[in-house]
Design an enzyme around this catalytic site. Structure first.
Site, short mmCIF file in Angstrom:
data_model
loop_
_atom_site.label_atom_id
_atom_site.label_comp_id
_atom_site.label_asym_id
_atom_site.label_seq_id
_atom_site.Cartn_x
_atom_site.Cartn_y
_atom_site.Cartn_z
N GLU A 196 0.73 -1.06 0.11
CA GLU A 196 -0.06 -0.13 0.02
C GLU A 196 1.00 1.20 -0.04
O GLU A 196 0.34 2.28 -0.52
CB GLU A 196 -0.83 -0.01 1.29
CG GLU A 196 -2.32 0.17 1.11
CD GLU A 196 -3.21 0.15 1.97
OE1 GLU A 196 -4.27 -0.22 1.90
OE2 GLU A 196 -2.88 0.52 3.20
N HIS B 69 7.20 -26.96 -0.34
CA HIS B 69 6.71 -27.80 -1.20
C HIS B 69 5.64 -27.52 -2.05
O HIS B 69 4.94 -28.31 -2.47
CB HIS B 69 6.03 -29.26 -0.05
CG HIS B 69 7.38 -29.82 0.83
ND1 HIS B 69 7.88 -30.72 0.61
CD2 HIS B 69 8.08 -29.21 1.86
CE1 HIS B 69 8.81 -31.10 1.29
NE2 HIS B 69 9.00 -30.12 2.09
N LYS C 162 -14.10 0.64 -3.68
CA LYS C 162 -15.40 0.70 -2.73
C LYS C 162 -16.38 1.69 -3.56
O LYS C 162 -17.41 1.35 -3.47
CB LYS C 162 -14.64 1.93 -1.72
CG LYS C 162 -13.91 1.18 -0.71
CD LYS C 162 -13.75 2.22 0.23
CE LYS C 162 -12.46 1.90 1.30
NZ LYS C 162 -11.89 2.70 1.94
O1 PA5 Z 1 -3.75 1.59 5.96
C1 PA5 Z 1 -4.87 1.84 5.68
O2 PA5 Z 1 -5.08 3.18 5.64
C2 PA5 Z 1 -5.91 0.93 5.41
O3 PA5 Z 1 -5.60 -0.48 5.34
C3 PA5 Z 1 -7.07 1.23 6.48
O4 PA5 Z 1 -6.41 0.93 7.80
C4 PA5 Z 1 -8.46 0.26 6.23
O5 PA5 Z 1 -8.98 0.64 5.23
C5 PA5 Z 1 -9.16 0.72 7.36
O6 PA5 Z 1 -9.77 1.85 7.66
P1 PA5 Z 1 -10.39 2.45 8.81
O7 PA5 Z 1 -9.66 2.18 9.96
O8 PA5 Z 1 -10.61 3.82 8.37
O9 PA5 Z 1 -11.63 1.73 8.84
#
Ligand code: PA5
Length: 444
Positions: free
Chosen positions: A286, A307, A421
């Site tokens: 990310e 394996h 989303k």
């Molecule tokens: O790293 C990030 O920002 C995302 O993985 C969020 O943590 C994830 O989408 C969850 O978001 P939130 O804490 O707003 O529910």
């Protein structure tokens, strides 16, 4: 402390190029430590271990003690992505492999996770468990609006409210200090809340209440984890080519940019580290995978995956390098005994520890993969415990910040996460998405 060894890359890269990338990583180190790069409003994680107030830890311990006093034996931790993977990784790494089957243990509740998928079966089966247990819930969402945890929370909350008079004492929310649906609900219902700091993104949040509360409630020593992370924070402040985060960031960028190594496989040799791979993949994937660039992070857990994926790593498309998490010492000892019949022909191992075999498998694999054209970076810790895990979390976060800046990428945003989303909301006919709903249906 975390150590890095890049010798397993020497057969593949020119020394002069590595020096060049070390110098790029030193520039990126400056950008990260001076806080003048892209995304610099999300650098709160850098001083989290040293800056975590004692009061925060003791407040989390108070929740643990209060729930124990109520006889709580199941805690459902609801969250997704950065609001889930750090706690899951730490709890898996520190727990007995068979804790759930061993029966009554140390008096700590079982911790299970929800809100990280939209599987109806998962939720139904979770509720089968909840109904048999004395349950409490930690709901974690920085935005307070993420669909997956919101759906799970609605269901768990309804159960807790209908079955416990003290329901508001059995739910703790970890969310934004001021805004969001979860904050509003917590205020209305009187839930205890902890704050996800504004300047810490989800994937860098394991050392905030997002990780601290679940890890403490599961019965682990967060003070030791923070101490390990703080030691790493101090060690990584030194601008030097000896800095392990600089070395790691330099080598992985060199392999990617000059040698076409587009995939990095995080390799672990202990089943307890399966979720380290998941946490690490989110952190690097990310942080770096945007604007059409980035190393694709993958993970394997050996020797099981030798394996299965071992074949591809040995002989498939030469696009990858490996980062092996080396654990120097096992916490337990199992010695292989002699068998008079020796039908399995294992008597040559009599008196040897299983961990010795694991290390020889690791060494043999290292040599085979290097021979097969796969460069190896080694990241070592002494053993799996709270202190080393805290150090490892901080090491990877810091190295990730440097690495993304070497790549020229903002490590702290995740614009690409929104695309699915938007489509999902359109398909679910969420109010406000009418135009998108119409457009997407025309495509189907
Ligand atoms: O790293 C990030 O920002 C995302 O993985 C969020 O943590 C994830 O989408 C969850 O978001 P939130 O804490 O707003 O529910």
């Amino acid at each position: 402390m975390v150590k890095v060894n890049v010798d397993g890359c020497s057969p593949f890269v020119k020394e002069s190029q590595y020096k060049d990338y070390l110098s790029k990583a030193m520039d990126a180190f400056d950008t990260l430590t001076k806080g003048n790069g892209a995304g610099n409003d999300f650098l709160g994680w850098k001083h989290l271990p040293s800056g975590t107030p004692e009061l925060l830890v003791s407040e989390c311990e108070a929740v643990r003690d209060e729930w124990k006093a109520k006889g709580v034996n199941l805690v459902v931790v609801i969250g997704i992505g950065g609001s889930y993977l750090g706690a899951r990784c730490a709890i898996d790494a520190l727990s007995h492999n068979f804790s759930k089957l061993l029966g009554p243990g140390d008096g700590n509740p079982d911790v299970v996770f929800a809100g990280n998928n939209l599987s109806e079966e998962y939720l139904a089966e979770l509720m089968d468990l909840v109904a048999k247990r004395n349950t409490a819930c930690i709901v974690i969402s920085k935005s307070g609006t993420t669909t997956e945890p919101a759906v799970a929370f609605r269901i768990v909350k309804a159960y807790i409210e209908s079955n416990y008079e003290d329901s508001h004492e059995r739910i703790v929310a970890i969310t934004d200090a001021k805004k969001g649906a979860l904050k509003t609900l917590s205020t209305q219902k009187g839930y205890r809340t902890f704050v996800v700091p504004d300047d810490v993104g989800g994937r860098y949040s394991v050392l905030t209440p997002v990780g601290i509360l679940p890890i403490i409630v599961a019965g682990f020593n967060m003070r030791a984890m923070l101490a390990g992370a703080t030691r790493m924070e101090t060690a990584l402040q030194e601008k030097s080519v000896e800095n392990p985060a600089v070395q790691y960031a330099a080598m992985r960028n060199l392999l990617y940019s000059k040698y076409g190594k587009k995939v990095e496989v995080l390799v672990t040799y202990n089943p307890k580290f399966q979720y380290l791979g998941e946490w690490w993949k989110q952190l690097f994937g990310e942080s770096e995978g945007k604007e059409g660039v980035g190393i694709f992070p993958a993970s394997v857990n050996n020797t099981a995956d030798l394996h299965s994926m071992g074949q591809f790593i040995q002989e498939g498309d030469r696009v990858m390098f490996e980062t092996v998490v080396n654990i120097e010492k096992s916490n337990r000892t199992v010695v292989i005994g002699e068998d008079p019949q020796n039908l399995d022909q294992l008597n040559y191992l009599t008196g040897k520890r299983v961990e010795h075999c694991n290390h020889m498998a690791q060494l043999g694999t290292r040599l085979a993969h290097i021979d097969g054209g796969v460069p190896q970076i080694e990241v070592s810790i002494e053993k799996i415990d709270e202190e080393n895990l805290g150090a490892l979390f901080y090491f990877f976060e810091f190295a990730c910040g440097i690495s993304a800046y070497v790549l020229g990428i903002n490590p702290f945003n995740q614009p690409g996460v929104e695309a699915y989303k938007k489509n999902m909301f359109a398909l679910l006919d969420k109010p406000g998405y009418e135009a998108e709903s119409k457009a997407i249906r025309e495509r189907l």
